[in-house]
Design a protein around this motif. Sequence first.
Motif, short mmCIF file in Angstrom:
data_model
loop_
_atom_site.label_atom_id
_atom_site.label_comp_id
_atom_site.label_asym_id
_atom_site.label_seq_id
_atom_site.Cartn_x
_atom_site.Cartn_y
_atom_site.Cartn_z
N TYR A 117 -0.42 2.21 -5.17
CA TYR A 117 0.42 1.16 -4.61
C TYR A 117 0.64 1.36 -3.11
CZ TYR A 117 4.41 -2.09 -4.32
OH TYR A 117 5.25 -3.13 -3.99
N ASP A 118 0.88 2.60 -2.69
CA ASP A 118 1.19 2.88 -1.28
C ASP A 118 -0.02 2.63 -0.39
OD1 ASP A 118 3.80 3.58 -1.84
OD2 ASP A 118 3.31 5.70 -2.15
N ALA A 119 0.24 2.03 0.76
CA ALA A 119 -0.84 1.72 1.70
C ALA A 119 -1.28 2.97 2.45
CB ALA A 119 -0.37 0.66 2.69
N GLN A 120 -2.47 2.87 2.99
CA GLN A 120 -3.05 3.93 3.81
C GLN A 120 -2.89 3.51 5.27
OE1 GLN A 120 -7.12 5.49 2.83
NE2 GLN A 120 -7.69 4.21 4.56
N LEU A 121 -2.07 4.23 6.05
CA LEU A 121 -1.78 3.87 7.43
C LEU A 121 -2.25 4.99 8.36
CD1 LEU A 121 1.84 2.43 7.01
CD2 LEU A 121 -0.35 1.21 6.87
N SER A 122 -3.05 4.65 9.34
CA SER A 122 -3.57 5.66 10.26
C SER A 122 -2.52 6.12 11.26
CB SER A 122 -4.79 5.11 11.00
OG SER A 122 -5.85 4.86 10.10
N GLN A 123 -1.64 5.20 11.69
CA GLN A 123 -0.57 5.57 12.63
C GLN A 123 0.69 5.94 11.85
OE1 GLN A 123 -1.04 2.94 16.49
NE2 GLN A 123 -1.71 1.72 14.74
N TYR A 124 0.52 6.83 10.90
CA TYR A 124 1.61 7.27 10.03
C TYR A 124 2.77 7.86 10.83
CZ TYR A 124 -0.51 11.83 10.92
OH TYR A 124 -1.02 12.94 11.53
N TRP A 127 -11.49 -1.93 5.96
CA TRP A 127 -12.86 -2.14 5.52
C TRP A 127 -13.38 -3.54 5.86
CZ3 TRP A 127 -11.14 -0.10 0.16
CH2 TRP A 127 -10.95 1.28 0.24
N ILE A 128 -13.45 -3.81 7.16
CA ILE A 128 -13.97 -5.08 7.65
C ILE A 128 -15.37 -5.32 7.08
CG2 ILE A 128 -14.63 -6.40 9.69
CD1 ILE A 128 -11.65 -5.95 9.43
N GLY A 129 -15.60 -6.52 6.56
CA GLY A 129 -16.90 -6.87 6.02
C GLY A 129 -16.97 -6.84 4.50
N ILE A 130 -15.95 -6.27 3.87
CA ILE A 130 -15.91 -6.21 2.41
C ILE A 130 -14.92 -7.26 1.90
CG2 ILE A 130 -15.31 -4.81 0.41
CD1 ILE A 130 -16.28 -2.38 1.87
N LYS A 131 -15.39 -8.15 1.07
CA LYS A 131 -14.55 -9.21 0.53
C LYS A 131 -13.43 -8.63 -0.34
CE LYS A 131 -14.78 -13.57 -2.03
NZ LYS A 131 -15.67 -14.51 -2.76
N GLY A 132 -12.22 -9.10 -0.11
CA GLY A 132 -11.08 -8.65 -0.91
C GLY A 132 -10.52 -7.31 -0.49
N ALA A 133 -10.96 -6.77 0.66
CA ALA A 133 -10.45 -5.48 1.13
C ALA A 133 -8.97 -5.60 1.49
CB ALA A 133 -11.25 -5.03 2.34
N PRO A 134 -8.23 -4.49 1.46
CA PRO A 134 -6.78 -4.53 1.71
C PRO A 134 -6.41 -5.06 3.10
CG PRO A 134 -7.41 -2.44 0.70
CD PRO A 134 -8.68 -3.15 1.07
N LEU A 183 10.27 -4.15 4.88
CA LEU A 183 9.52 -5.20 4.20
C LEU A 183 8.05 -4.86 4.30
CD1 LEU A 183 9.05 -7.96 2.85
CD2 LEU A 183 9.12 -8.98 5.13
N PHE A 184 7.38 -4.80 3.16
CA PHE A 184 5.96 -4.46 3.14
C PHE A 184 5.23 -5.42 2.21
CE2 PHE A 184 2.49 -2.38 0.82
CZ PHE A 184 1.64 -2.10 1.88
N THR A 185 4.07 -5.87 2.64
CA THR A 185 3.24 -6.70 1.78
C THR A 185 1.78 -6.35 2.02
OG1 THR A 185 2.70 -8.96 1.09
CG2 THR A 185 3.14 -8.61 3.43
N GLU A 186 1.00 -6.34 0.95
CA GLU A 186 -0.42 -6.00 1.05
C GLU A 186 -1.20 -6.83 0.04
OE1 GLU A 186 -2.84 -1.95 1.58
OE2 GLU A 186 -1.81 -2.06 -0.34
N ARG A 187 -2.29 -7.42 0.49
CA ARG A 187 -3.16 -8.19 -0.39
C ARG A 187 -4.45 -7.41 -0.61
NH1 ARG A 187 -3.72 -13.07 -2.55
NH2 ARG A 187 -1.80 -13.83 -1.55
N ILE A 188 -4.82 -7.21 -1.88
CA ILE A 188 -6.05 -6.52 -2.26
C ILE A 188 -6.74 -7.37 -3.31
CG2 ILE A 188 -7.06 -4.38 -3.11
CD1 ILE A 188 -4.50 -2.95 -2.41
N GLY A 189 -7.84 -7.98 -2.95
CA GLY A 189 -8.53 -8.84 -3.89
C GLY A 189 -7.62 -9.97 -4.35
N LEU A 190 -7.44 -10.10 -5.66
CA LEU A 190 -6.58 -11.14 -6.22
C LEU A 190 -5.15 -10.66 -6.42
CD1 LEU A 190 -8.99 -12.74 -8.86
CD2 LEU A 190 -8.69 -13.31 -6.44
#
Length: 301
Positions: A9-16, A44-51, A75-82
């Motif tokens: 569930y938790d997002a992967q953030l590079s600027q943690y 993951w630019i270029g991959i359909k449905g990437a986060p 407030l956090f929101t993330e879309r992954i695929g459907l």
Amino acid sequence: MTGVVRAQYDAQLSQYFMAMGYYNPAYAGTTGDLNAFALHRQQWIGIKGAPKSFFVTGDMPLKVGKSTVGIGLNLFTERIGLFQNTNVAGQLAYKQKLFGGTLSIGLQLGLANISFDGTKVYIPESDYHEKEDEAIPTSEVNGMGLDMNGGLYYTHTHFYIGMASTHVLEPELELDENISTYIGRAYNLTAGYNIQLKNPLYELQPSVFMKTDIQSFQADITARLVYNKMFNGGVSWRVNESVIVMLGVVFGNIQAGYAYDFPTTPILKGSSGSHELMIRFKVKLNKMKTGQYKHKSVRIL
């Protein structure tokens, strides 16, 4: 028959190091300022449905009697695929002077929501596929539950260290009568040090961030160089996954940063990498009485 699904569930953030309020509620109020922070990540630019992730938070310290607390709103929101994950939460962190630094004990309570757009499900027509499956919704469904995080965060003049557990209650969310999911508990640890170089205009800020849900493990090892407290740049290695390049700048009360992730795994065949943008606006608050709260997190410029 009901299907049960477990997913990260938790997002992967590079600027943690800038978005620590996402992972650890004890961070609220650490800088001593009123902060508004926003971060957007496209993975993951270029991959359909990437986060695609968006995180916004506000926090500040508050004097309550003789004690100091930090308060925050996330407030956090993330879309992954459907799927779309959304979390809204409030934070409270108690501050205590300890060994010349400040120990913060934080708690976060909020609501977690997971939705799934079944109207976009595609099932190929063949002898090997069924046109309908009770475990796959054909409409938009969602589930909501109570979520809780807890953590510790200690800051000193030259270093910081923090640890936290997210989704302590492991909330189970019913999407519909046939399928449910739950958010597994996860743990994270971060630490950093501020090294003043011989030239007073330069500071080196190494840091590390580790997180796990017991089943998988991820670690980021970072080195950032700060010039004149205005410009900064650095590199990070996400172990066995990617190399990250970061740039940042500070203009008065506004700080902005950018990170680019270059994959080092076979995913490079389908993606050119990930992009992350962040911006922070701070408002200086009236100074508290001497000795009450003067240590800030060294990673905040």
